[in-house]
Motif scaffolding. Structure first.
Motif, PDB file in Angstrom:
ATOM      1  N   PHE A  77       4.152  -5.403  -4.020  1.00  0.00           N
ATOM      2  CA  PHE A  77       4.717  -4.913  -5.271  1.00  0.00           C
ATOM      3  C   PHE A  77       3.822  -3.887  -5.952  1.00  0.00           C
ATOM      4  O   PHE A  77       4.283  -3.152  -6.831  1.00  0.00           O
ATOM      5  N   SER A  78       2.557  -3.817  -5.580  1.00  0.00           N
ATOM      6  CA  SER A  78       1.711  -2.747  -6.104  1.00  0.00           C
ATOM      7  C   SER A  78       2.293  -1.392  -5.714  1.00  0.00           C
ATOM      8  O   SER A  78       2.324  -0.455  -6.516  1.00  0.00           O
ATOM      9  N   ALA A  79       2.782  -1.307  -4.470  1.00  0.00           N
ATOM     10  CA  ALA A  79       3.418  -0.073  -4.004  1.00  0.00           C
ATOM     11  C   ALA A  79       4.752   0.154  -4.699  1.00  0.00           C
ATOM     12  O   ALA A  79       5.089   1.284  -5.092  1.00  0.00           O
ATOM     13  N   VAL A  80       5.523  -0.913  -4.875  1.00  0.00           N
ATOM     14  CA  VAL A  80       6.836  -0.788  -5.528  1.00  0.00           C
ATOM     15  C   VAL A  80       6.672  -0.291  -6.968  1.00  0.00           C
ATOM     16  O   VAL A  80       7.405   0.600  -7.416  1.00  0.00           O
ATOM     17  N   PHE A  81       5.706  -0.863  -7.688  1.00  0.00           N
ATOM     18  CA  PHE A  81       5.479  -0.439  -9.064  1.00  0.00           C
ATOM     19  C   PHE A  81       5.091   1.034  -9.132  1.00  0.00           C
ATOM     20  O   PHE A  81       5.492   1.743 -10.057  1.00  0.00           O
ATOM     21  N   LEU A  95      -1.671  -9.681 -11.337  1.00  0.00           N
ATOM     22  CA  LEU A  95      -1.173 -10.986 -10.900  1.00  0.00           C
ATOM     23  C   LEU A  95      -0.433 -10.847  -9.569  1.00  0.00           C
ATOM     24  O   LEU A  95      -0.580 -11.681  -8.671  1.00  0.00           O
ATOM     25  N   PHE A  96       0.361  -9.793  -9.440  1.00  0.00           N
ATOM     26  CA  PHE A  96       1.051  -9.525  -8.176  1.00  0.00           C
ATOM     27  C   PHE A  96       0.036  -9.201  -7.077  1.00  0.00           C
ATOM     28  O   PHE A  96       0.143  -9.686  -5.954  1.00  0.00           O
ATOM     29  N   GLU A  97      -0.942  -8.370  -7.404  1.00  0.00           N
ATOM     30  CA  GLU A  97      -1.886  -7.893  -6.392  1.00  0.00           C
ATOM     31  C   GLU A  97      -2.839  -8.979  -5.909  1.00  0.00           C
ATOM     32  O   GLU A  97      -3.423  -8.856  -4.828  1.00  0.00           O
ATOM     33  N   SER A  98      -3.007 -10.038  -6.686  1.00  0.00           N
ATOM     34  CA  SER A  98      -4.019 -11.049  -6.357  1.00  0.00           C
ATOM     35  C   SER A  98      -3.764 -11.762  -5.030  1.00  0.00           C
ATOM     36  O   SER A  98      -4.701 -12.263  -4.403  1.00  0.00           O
ATOM     37  N   ILE A 159      -3.635  -1.446  -2.798  1.00  0.00           N
ATOM     38  CA  ILE A 159      -4.233  -2.188  -3.914  1.00  0.00           C
ATOM     39  C   ILE A 159      -5.641  -1.675  -4.205  1.00  0.00           C
ATOM     40  O   ILE A 159      -6.056  -1.594  -5.363  1.00  0.00           O
ATOM     41  N   ARG A 160      -6.369  -1.318  -3.165  1.00  0.00           N
ATOM     42  CA  ARG A 160      -7.704  -0.729  -3.382  1.00  0.00           C
ATOM     43  C   ARG A 160      -7.595   0.562  -4.188  1.00  0.00           C
ATOM     44  O   ARG A 160      -8.382   0.805  -5.103  1.00  0.00           O
ATOM     45  N   LEU A 161      -6.611   1.387  -3.874  1.00  0.00           N
ATOM     46  CA  LEU A 161      -6.405   2.619  -4.629  1.00  0.00           C
ATOM     47  C   LEU A 161      -5.999   2.315  -6.072  1.00  0.00           C
ATOM     48  O   LEU A 161      -6.429   2.998  -7.012  1.00  0.00           O
ATOM     49  N   SER A 162      -5.178   1.277  -6.243  1.00  0.00           N
ATOM     50  CA  SER A 162      -4.772   0.866  -7.581  1.00  0.00           C
ATOM     51  C   SER A 162      -5.981   0.455  -8.414  1.00  0.00           C
ATOM     52  O   SER A 162      -6.107   0.820  -9.593  1.00  0.00           O
ATOM     53  N   LEU A 163      -6.887  -0.284  -7.808  1.00  0.00           N
ATOM     54  CA  LEU A 163      -8.115  -0.688  -8.491  1.00  0.00           C
ATOM     55  C   LEU A 163      -9.045   0.505  -8.712  1.00  0.00           C
ATOM     56  O   LEU A 163      -9.718   0.605  -9.745  1.00  0.00           O
ATOM     57  N   THR A 210      -4.184   8.912  -7.030  1.00  0.00           N
ATOM     58  CA  THR A 210      -2.760   8.740  -7.336  1.00  0.00           C
ATOM     59  C   THR A 210      -1.890   9.387  -6.262  1.00  0.00           C
ATOM     60  O   THR A 210      -0.859   8.834  -5.855  1.00  0.00           O
ATOM     61  N   ALA A 211      -2.315  10.563  -5.782  1.00  0.00           N
ATOM     62  CA  ALA A 211      -1.566  11.232  -4.706  1.00  0.00           C
ATOM     63  C   ALA A 211      -1.589  10.405  -3.432  1.00  0.00           C
ATOM     64  O   ALA A 211      -0.557  10.287  -2.734  1.00  0.00           O
ATOM     65  N   ASN A 212      -2.723   9.797  -3.119  1.00  0.00           N
ATOM     66  CA  ASN A 212      -2.811   8.946  -1.928  1.00  0.00           C
ATOM     67  C   ASN A 212      -1.922   7.713  -2.070  1.00  0.00           C
ATOM     68  O   ASN A 212      -1.305   7.265  -1.095  1.00  0.00           O
ATOM     69  N   MET A 213      -1.878   7.155  -3.270  1.00  0.00           N
ATOM     70  CA  MET A 213      -0.977   6.019  -3.503  1.00  0.00           C
ATOM     71  C   MET A 213       0.470   6.428  -3.297  1.00  0.00           C
ATOM     72  O   MET A 213       1.276   5.676  -2.742  1.00  0.00           O
ATOM     73  N   GLY A 214       0.806   7.640  -3.737  1.00  0.00           N
ATOM     74  CA  GLY A 214       2.169   8.136  -3.548  1.00  0.00           C
ATOM     75  C   GLY A 214       2.543   8.271  -2.084  1.00  0.00           C
ATOM     76  O   GLY A 214       3.702   8.066  -1.711  1.00  0.00           O
ATOM     77  N   ARG A 215       1.571   8.618  -1.246  1.00  0.00           N
ATOM     78  CA  ARG A 215       1.849   8.741   0.189  1.00  0.00           C
ATOM     79  C   ARG A 215       1.909   7.374   0.878  1.00  0.00           C
ATOM     80  O   ARG A 215       2.714   7.179   1.788  1.00  0.00           O
TER      81      ARG A 215
END
Length: 385
Positions: A77-81, A95-98, A159-163, A210-215
């Motif tokens: 869901f980190s990707a979905v969000f 909480l989702f990423e944990s 998730i690493r990119l999110s963090l 952010t661009a890497n997360m988008g890919r």
């Protein structure tokens, strides 16, 4: 996007988020949890050495599939969000990423399951006509471990990119909080999260992250759907190797998504009771959005169930109807199935119609527990008969 936008984040909010103490798990709680792990391990070992070895492996099987699919869905869901730019999810994202921490554990447990799969699957001993090459023990487990490993790898990267965005903003001084107040963000974990990222220009680094997360995020969603579908076909549907459904993979991975909404609602309840920051920032509007998702995925779960049932009913093919009759018509599974349908759809549907209920954390928590129980029992019904 959801109907509600989160409250504006003020400078005071940012300071509080950055300087707030992390979760503190007491030594007693940690000891109790490890004791439960030990009790489970000892019980499993005794079961494997007893006359009830097959029932022991069935229990292992049910719990393994339920929790490994839920963990993969929740981490995904980190990707979905990110894809949906879901601003409402900000207080709940971690909480989702944990559950990402359970993904490597699930791979290890999947390897353990290989040792006992012969007690459950007919094809482990007898080649199935037309499916012998596909349902080969070594091939099944090798491809499923690879599939789940790929899910774990891509999810952990996202998730690493999110963090990393948060760590970069804090370490780069973009939060307006002095370095003397952000020392806890300077440890080994943050170094690992930011490893390989150029930190000289924080704003440019955040744009690149952010661009890497988008890919990676769409890849994560696709890998999850394909990987869990493969595992559903191999390790759940093949319990009865003569029954098949092309919709079964979608049913399993969407059941895991539904379970994730319930899991998030439960962990949200604990987070609000345990940490003042969650209590302050998880507002009624956020609870309402989470409740709507729980309600919506419950309806979609019922739709997938009905799509399965209707096509099997009008097709009237013996190898399909036998599978359904066993689970929906014969006791004790008939009563069991009604409990599942009530817990997974009827009760949460009528509770979810109430707007106020979805905004009360205790009531949302209770509804989520009912759903979780129903979906766990569903996995038992799919495997045990």
């Amino acid at each position: 996007s959801m109907s509600h936008s989160p409250s504006p984040v003020t400078t005071a909010d940012v300071r509080r988020i950055v300087t707030e103490k992390p979760f503190q798990v007491t030594k007693v709680t940690t000891l109790v949890l490890w004791l439960l792990v030990a009790v489970g391990a000892v019980t499993f070992a005794l079961g494997v050495m007893s006359d009830e070895v097959r029932l022991t492996w069935i229990s292992f099987h049910v719990n393994l599939i339920f929790w490994m699919t839920l963990a993969a869905a929740s981490a995904g869901f980190s990707a979905v969000f990110h894809i949906c730019n879901a601003q409402w999810s900000r207080p709940l994202r971690r909480l989702f990423e944990s559950t990402v921490y359970f993904l490597p554990v699930a791979i290890a447990l999947l390897v353990v399951f290989y040792l006992g799969h012969g007690h459950i699957f007919v094809w482990a001993h007898l080649p199935i006509a037309g499916k012998g090459a596909w349902l080969s023990s070594n091939l099944v487990f090798v491809r499923d471990v690879i599939a789940y490993g790929l899910i774990a790898y891509v999810s952990s990267k996202v998730i690493r990119l999110s963090l990393a965005r948060d760590f970069m903003a804090i370490r780069g001084g973009l939060t307006g909080v002095s370095q003397s107040e952000t020392t806890r963000w300077s440890g080994a974990f943050g170094n690992a999260v930011l490893h390989g990222i150029d930190q000289r220009n924080p704003r440019a680094a955040i744009r690149e992250i952010t661009a890497n997360m988008g890919r990676l995020s769409p890849v994560n969603v696709i890998v999850y759907a394909v990987g869990i579908s493969l595992i559903a076909f191999d390790l759940v549907m093949s319990v009865d190797p003569h029954w098949y459904s092309t919709l079964f993979g979608a049913f399993i991975f969407m059941s895991a998504v539904y379970a994730t909404m319930a899991w998030a609602s439960i962990t949200m309840g604990f987070a609000r009771e345990t940490h003042p920051l969650f209590r302050a920032k998880i507002e009624r509007r956020t609870l309402h959005d989470l409740g709507k998702l729980l309600f919506g995925f419950g309806i979609f779960w019922a739709y997938l169930f009905w799509s399965h049932y209707l096509t099997i009913w009008y097709g009237n093919i013996p190898e399909e109807t036998q599978w359904v009759i066993t689970r929906l018509r014969l006791e004790p599974w008939h009563s069991f199935a009604w409990v599942i349908f009530g817990s997974s759809f009827i009760v949460p549907f009528f509770l979810g119609l109430n707007r106020d209920l979805k905004q009360v954390p205790q009531l949302l928590f209770a509804t989520a527990v009912i759903v979780m129980v129903g979906l766990w029992l569903q996995m038992y019904l799919l495997i045990a008969p």
